[in-house]
Design an enzyme around this catalytic site. Structure first.
Site, PDB file in Angstrom:
ATOM      1  N   TYR A 168      -0.920   8.594  -2.379  1.00 38.89           N
ATOM      2  CA  TYR A 168      -0.850   8.458  -3.828  1.00 38.89           C
ATOM      3  C   TYR A 168      -2.090   9.073  -4.499  1.00 38.89           C
ATOM      4  O   TYR A 168      -2.054   9.393  -5.684  1.00 38.89           O
ATOM      5  CB  TYR A 168      -0.853   6.969  -4.212  1.00 38.89           C
ATOM      6  CG  TYR A 168       0.458   6.221  -4.089  1.00 38.89           C
ATOM      7  CD1 TYR A 168       1.551   6.735  -3.396  1.00 38.89           C
ATOM      8  CD2 TYR A 168       0.588   4.962  -4.681  1.00 38.89           C
ATOM      9  CE1 TYR A 168       2.728   6.007  -3.285  1.00 38.89           C
ATOM     10  CE2 TYR A 168       1.764   4.240  -4.582  1.00 38.89           C
ATOM     11  CZ  TYR A 168       2.835   4.752  -3.889  1.00 38.89           C
ATOM     12  OH  TYR A 168       3.994   4.026  -3.796  1.00 38.89           O
ATOM     13  N   GLY A 169      -3.179   9.176  -3.724  1.00 37.90           N
ATOM     14  CA  GLY A 169      -4.516   9.440  -4.277  1.00 37.90           C
ATOM     15  C   GLY A 169      -4.662  10.615  -5.218  1.00 37.90           C
ATOM     16  O   GLY A 169      -5.478  10.571  -6.127  1.00 37.90           O
ATOM     17  N   ASP A 195       0.854  -1.194   0.000  1.00 38.07           N
ATOM     18  CA  ASP A 195       0.000   0.000   0.000  1.00 38.07           C
ATOM     19  C   ASP A 195       0.887   1.240   0.000  1.00 38.07           C
ATOM     20  O   ASP A 195       2.069   1.172   0.361  1.00 38.07           O
ATOM     21  CB  ASP A 195      -0.935   0.035   1.219  1.00 38.07           C
ATOM     22  CG  ASP A 195      -1.901   1.228   1.170  1.00 38.07           C
ATOM     23  OD1 ASP A 195      -2.502   1.466   0.103  1.00 38.07           O
ATOM     24  OD2 ASP A 195      -2.028   1.952   2.171  1.00 38.07           O
ATOM     25  N   THR A 254      -8.279   1.499   1.229  1.00 38.94           N
ATOM     26  CA  THR A 254      -7.946   0.617   2.358  1.00 38.94           C
ATOM     27  C   THR A 254      -7.595   1.382   3.630  1.00 38.94           C
ATOM     28  O   THR A 254      -7.467   0.786   4.690  1.00 38.94           O
ATOM     29  CB  THR A 254      -6.804  -0.332   1.960  1.00 38.94           C
ATOM     30  OG1 THR A 254      -5.687   0.454   1.508  1.00 38.94           O
ATOM     31  CG2 THR A 254      -7.231  -1.266   0.862  1.00 38.94           C
ATOM     32  N   HIS A 255      -7.464   2.705   3.523  1.00 40.03           N
ATOM     33  CA  HIS A 255      -7.270   3.510   4.733  1.00 40.03           C
ATOM     34  C   HIS A 255      -8.590   3.745   5.498  1.00 40.03           C
ATOM     35  O   HIS A 255      -8.574   3.973   6.708  1.00 40.03           O
ATOM     36  CB  HIS A 255      -6.722   4.902   4.378  1.00 40.03           C
ATOM     37  CG  HIS A 255      -5.258   4.954   4.087  1.00 40.03           C
ATOM     38  ND1 HIS A 255      -4.685   4.370   2.994  1.00 40.03           N
ATOM     39  CD2 HIS A 255      -4.238   5.550   4.775  1.00 40.03           C
ATOM     40  CE1 HIS A 255      -3.378   4.606   2.995  1.00 40.03           C
ATOM     41  NE2 HIS A 255      -3.082   5.317   4.071  1.00 40.03           N
ATOM     42  N   ASN A 299      -6.384   0.660  -3.499  1.00 39.13           N
ATOM     43  CA  ASN A 299      -7.304   0.870  -4.624  1.00 39.13           C
ATOM     44  C   ASN A 299      -6.717   1.799  -5.672  1.00 39.13           C
ATOM     45  O   ASN A 299      -6.912   1.611  -6.867  1.00 39.13           O
ATOM     46  CB  ASN A 299      -8.620   1.456  -4.106  1.00 39.13           C
ATOM     47  CG  ASN A 299      -9.407   0.440  -3.320  1.00 39.13           C
ATOM     48  OD1 ASN A 299     -10.214  -0.292  -3.874  1.00 39.13           O
ATOM     49  ND2 ASN A 299      -9.160   0.357  -2.027  1.00 39.13           N
ATOM     50  N   THR A 300      -5.995   2.812  -5.206  1.00 40.83           N
ATOM     51  CA  THR A 300      -5.451   3.797  -6.133  1.00 40.83           C
ATOM     52  C   THR A 300      -4.441   3.130  -7.071  1.00 40.83           C
ATOM     53  O   THR A 300      -4.498   3.317  -8.294  1.00 40.83           O
ATOM     54  CB  THR A 300      -4.779   4.940  -5.342  1.00 40.83           C
ATOM     55  OG1 THR A 300      -5.696   5.394  -4.350  1.00 40.83           O
ATOM     56  CG2 THR A 300      -4.382   6.081  -6.238  1.00 40.83           C
TER      57      THR A 300
HETATM   58  N1  DGL Z   1      -4.996   3.060   0.681  1.00 41.26           N
HETATM   59  C1  DGL Z   1      -4.982   3.507  -0.638  1.00 41.26           C
HETATM   60  C2  DGL Z   1      -6.175   3.167  -1.444  1.00 41.26           C
HETATM   61  O1  DGL Z   1      -6.781   2.155  -1.154  1.00 41.26           O
HETATM   62  C3  DGL Z   1      -4.148   4.678  -1.000  1.00 41.26           C
HETATM   63  C4  DGL Z   1      -4.543   5.989  -0.565  1.00 41.26           C
HETATM   64  C5  DGL Z   1      -3.578   7.075  -0.972  1.00 41.26           C
HETATM   65  O2  DGL Z   1      -2.359   6.855  -0.903  1.00 41.26           O
HETATM   66  O3  DGL Z   1      -4.065   8.147  -1.340  1.00 41.26           O
HETATM   67  O4  DGL Z   1      -6.526   3.853  -2.364  1.00 41.26           O
END
Ligand code: DGL
Length: 279
Positions: free
Chosen positions: A48-49, A16, A199-200, A80-81
């Site tokens: 990352y979003g 992640d 997932t956060h 997910n991203t």
């Molecule tokens: N936990 C991540 C997701 O499921 C990433 C969130 C992020 O880094 O913005 O998208």
């Protein structure tokens, strides 16, 4: 296989951008405790979003290469991203040249397979990062499997920074939890199923529950992804035999290990001790 026909075994990699994947990892180890696992959180570069496709692909690929160096034949993008923006390119363009027998799997497809079963109204809300929502991955995947279901996506760009910075239990988080959910449910009160498509977000579950109508089913991905992984390993004995099974769990972060251990335990549900990794 080496010259003695001995299969080199290795751990399952869980990835992640930061802490969020630990919520999925927690479910995976409770379903499949015998396997060895390596977790990498790219905390130094999270979130990352809001980043571009090129950047998310580059960062994710660098981490995938780190997993392969650590001997992982199989990596789950518990993000997910990254699943929305980088997975297909990695599977189709990068893997064949990098490690054609290794596999990288994401979280969107297994979630889409399940989510349509929960709704009675045919209206599903999906909460995610800007990147996940802009990719329309959930709309596309859910529509393929459940053409009668309408997906209403809402980007919640402030949630991951709040969580990554350890503010998820504090009163300041309530404002942004209420803001996005009020907007979504005002636009579409018919929603009866709400997917936490990042997932956060399970770390905000208590606050989310207070903001949505009681009849709405809130779905997190941990158990869905764990069940799907278990099913994948049953269907792919050629991969299953390449996985080592000593029940070991290693945690790596690209940032500060003290912070990672402090916050990581709230996501994983037990104390963890991480090492730093440079990808
Ligand atoms: N936990 C991540 C997701 O499921 C990433 C969130 C992020 O880094 O913005 O998208």
């Amino acid at each position: 296989m080496n010259e003695n026909n001995y299969v080199q075994q290795g751990p399952i990699g869980i990835f992640d951008s930061g802490y969020g994947g630990l919520t999925v990892f927690r479910s995976i180890v409770s379903h499949l405790p015998a396997y060895d696992y390596v977790y990498i959180g790219d905390n130094a570069r999270a979130p990352y979003g809001n980043r571009s496709f090129e950047t998310i692909h580059q960062y994710t690929l660098e981490c995938i290469k780190a997993f392969f160096k650590l001997g992982c034949p199989l990596v789950i993008l518990a993000c997910n991203t990254a699943s929305a923006k980088a997975l297909r390119t990695i599977q189709q363009l990068d893997l064949p040249g990098l490690a054609p027998d290794n596999r990288v799997l994401g979280v969107i497809r297994p979630t889409a397979e399940i989510i349509g079963q929960y709704t009675l109204t045919g209206h599903v809300g999906v909460l995610g990062t800007k990147g996940t929502v802009a990719s329309k991955s959930y709309e596309i995947e859910i529509h393929k499997l459940y053409p009668g279901v309408t997906v209403h996506s809402k980007a919640c760009p402030m949630w991951v920074p709040i969580i990554e910075n350890g503010e998820y239990n504090n009163a300041g988080a309530d404002y942004f939890v209420a803001k996005y959910l009020d907007e979504l449910f005002t636009e579409t009160p018919e929603i009866d199923t709400l997917l936490l498509g990042c997932t956060h977000y399970p770390l905000l579950l208590d606050k989310i529950k207070k903001q949505v109508p009681e009849h709405v089913k809130i779905v997190a991905q941990g158990d869905i992804v764990a069940t799907s992984l278990s099913d994948y390993l049953t269907r792919h004995p050629e991969m299953e035999t390449r996985l080592s099974k000593k029940g070991q769990r290693l945690f790596y972060t690209t940032d500060d290990t003290v912070d990672f251990d402090l916050h990581g335990k709230n996501f994983f549900g037990e104390a963890i001790q991480s090492k730093q990794i440079h990808v």
